[in-house]
Write a protein that holds these residues in place. Structure first.
Motif, short mmCIF file in Angstrom:
data_model
loop_
_atom_site.label_atom_id
_atom_site.label_comp_id
_atom_site.label_asym_id
_atom_site.label_seq_id
_atom_site.Cartn_x
_atom_site.Cartn_y
_atom_site.Cartn_z
N ASP A 193 14.88 23.67 -52.36
CA ASP A 193 14.16 23.89 -53.61
C ASP A 193 12.79 24.50 -53.35
O ASP A 193 12.35 25.36 -54.12
CB ASP A 193 13.99 22.57 -54.38
N LEU A 194 12.12 24.07 -52.30
CA LEU A 194 10.79 24.61 -51.99
C LEU A 194 10.86 26.13 -51.79
O LEU A 194 10.04 26.87 -52.33
CB LEU A 194 10.19 23.94 -50.75
N PHE A 195 11.85 26.59 -51.06
CA PHE A 195 11.97 28.03 -50.82
C PHE A 195 12.46 28.76 -52.07
O PHE A 195 11.83 29.71 -52.53
CB PHE A 195 12.91 28.31 -49.64
N THR A 196 13.57 28.33 -52.64
CA THR A 196 14.19 29.09 -53.74
C THR A 196 13.44 28.98 -55.06
O THR A 196 13.36 29.96 -55.80
CB THR A 196 15.65 28.67 -53.95
N ASN A 197 12.89 27.81 -55.36
CA ASN A 197 12.24 27.60 -56.66
C ASN A 197 10.74 27.80 -56.64
O ASN A 197 10.14 28.01 -57.70
CB ASN A 197 12.54 26.20 -57.19
N ASP A 198 10.12 27.70 -55.47
CA ASP A 198 8.66 27.80 -55.41
C ASP A 198 8.21 29.07 -54.69
O ASP A 198 7.53 29.91 -55.28
CB ASP A 198 8.07 26.56 -54.71
N VAL A 199 8.57 29.21 -53.43
CA VAL A 199 8.10 30.35 -52.63
C VAL A 199 8.66 31.67 -53.17
O VAL A 199 7.90 32.61 -53.43
CB VAL A 199 8.46 30.17 -51.14
N VAL A 200 9.95 31.76 -53.35
CA VAL A 200 10.56 33.00 -53.83
C VAL A 200 10.03 33.37 -55.21
O VAL A 200 9.67 34.52 -55.46
CB VAL A 200 12.11 32.90 -53.83
N VAL A 201 9.92 32.40 -56.09
CA VAL A 201 9.41 32.66 -57.44
C VAL A 201 7.95 33.10 -57.38
O VAL A 201 7.54 34.04 -58.07
CB VAL A 201 9.58 31.41 -58.33
N GLY A 202 7.16 32.47 -56.50
CA GLY A 202 5.75 32.83 -56.36
C GLY A 202 5.52 34.23 -55.83
O GLY A 202 4.51 34.86 -56.12
N LEU A 203 6.46 34.72 -55.03
CA LEU A 203 6.31 36.04 -54.41
C LEU A 203 7.03 37.17 -55.13
O LEU A 203 6.73 38.34 -54.90
CB LEU A 203 6.83 35.99 -52.97
N LYS A 204 7.98 36.87 -56.01
CA LYS A 204 8.88 37.89 -56.53
C LYS A 204 8.16 39.06 -57.21
O LYS A 204 8.59 40.20 -57.06
CB LYS A 204 9.93 37.29 -57.46
N ASP A 205 7.07 38.83 -57.91
CA ASP A 205 6.37 39.93 -58.58
C ASP A 205 5.50 40.74 -57.63
O ASP A 205 4.98 41.79 -58.00
CB ASP A 205 5.51 39.39 -59.72
N LEU A 206 5.32 40.26 -56.40
CA LEU A 206 4.47 40.94 -55.41
C LEU A 206 5.26 41.86 -54.49
O LEU A 206 4.69 42.76 -53.87
CB LEU A 206 3.73 39.91 -54.56
N LEU A 207 6.56 41.64 -54.38
CA LEU A 207 7.39 42.36 -53.41
C LEU A 207 7.67 43.79 -53.85
O LEU A 207 8.03 44.04 -55.00
CB LEU A 207 8.71 41.63 -53.20
N GLN A 208 7.54 44.72 -52.91
CA GLN A 208 7.85 46.13 -53.14
C GLN A 208 9.26 46.48 -52.67
O GLN A 208 9.75 47.57 -52.95
CB GLN A 208 6.83 47.01 -52.42
N ALA A 209 9.87 45.58 -51.92
CA ALA A 209 11.23 45.78 -51.41
C ALA A 209 11.83 44.40 -51.16
O ALA A 209 11.11 43.39 -51.15
CB ALA A 209 11.19 46.59 -50.11
N GLU A 210 13.12 44.38 -50.95
CA GLU A 210 13.81 43.13 -50.63
C GLU A 210 13.23 42.54 -49.35
O GLU A 210 12.96 43.26 -48.39
CB GLU A 210 15.31 43.40 -50.45
N GLN A 211 13.03 41.23 -49.34
CA GLN A 211 12.52 40.59 -48.13
C GLN A 211 13.57 40.66 -47.02
O GLN A 211 14.76 40.66 -47.27
CB GLN A 211 12.14 39.15 -48.41
N GLU A 212 13.09 40.76 -45.79
CA GLU A 212 13.97 40.80 -44.63
C GLU A 212 13.88 39.45 -43.93
O GLU A 212 12.79 38.99 -43.59
CB GLU A 212 13.53 41.90 -43.67
N ILE A 213 15.02 38.81 -43.73
CA ILE A 213 15.06 37.47 -43.15
C ILE A 213 15.82 37.51 -41.83
O ILE A 213 16.95 38.03 -41.78
CB ILE A 213 15.73 36.48 -44.13
N ARG A 214 15.19 36.95 -40.79
CA ARG A 214 15.82 36.86 -39.47
C ARG A 214 15.58 35.47 -38.90
O ARG A 214 14.52 34.90 -39.09
CB ARG A 214 15.23 37.88 -38.51
N ILE A 215 16.58 34.98 -38.17
CA ILE A 215 16.44 33.70 -37.48
C ILE A 215 16.67 33.94 -36.00
O ILE A 215 17.62 34.62 -35.61
CB ILE A 215 17.42 32.65 -38.03
#
Length: 95
Positions: free
Chosen positions: A69-91
């Motif tokens: 929930d912290l990532f999907t409901n808080d972090v992603v929502v908080g950043l979505k209007d700032l992103l110019q492209a899809e985020q890149e995720i690597r582990i």
């Protein structure tokens, strides 16, 4: 010491970087204190992008954070209007 790293790369305009730093700062402590296996979180800022490097005890815990929930409901929502492209995720695993 972290045994796995989650790297999220964000393309954010220079004018929006301060807002992105505010999202990082707001959720850093809840991440470290509330996410299973979380051991570190660092913000890396370059001219071309912003990266958030999360340290975990295991790859499974890094993957679980991406569904939290912290990532999907808080972090992603908080950043979505700032992103110019899809985020890149690597582990990454460490050995």
């Amino acid at each position: 010491m972290a045994k796995a790293y989650l790297q999220i790369t964000l393309i954010i305009n220079a004018q929006e970087r301060e807002a992105a730093v505010n999202v990082y700062t707001k959720y850093k402590e809840p991440f470290l204190s509330g996410i299973a296996g979380a051991v570190s979180k660092e913000l890396l800022v370059r001219d071309e992008d912003v990266q958030v490097l999360h340290g975990f005890n295991s790859e499974a815990e890094a993957n679980a954070y991406l569904e939290s929930d912290l990532f999907t409901n808080d972090v992603v929502v908080g950043l979505k209007d700032l992103l110019q492209a899809e985020q890149e995720i690597r582990i990454y695993n460490t050995f």
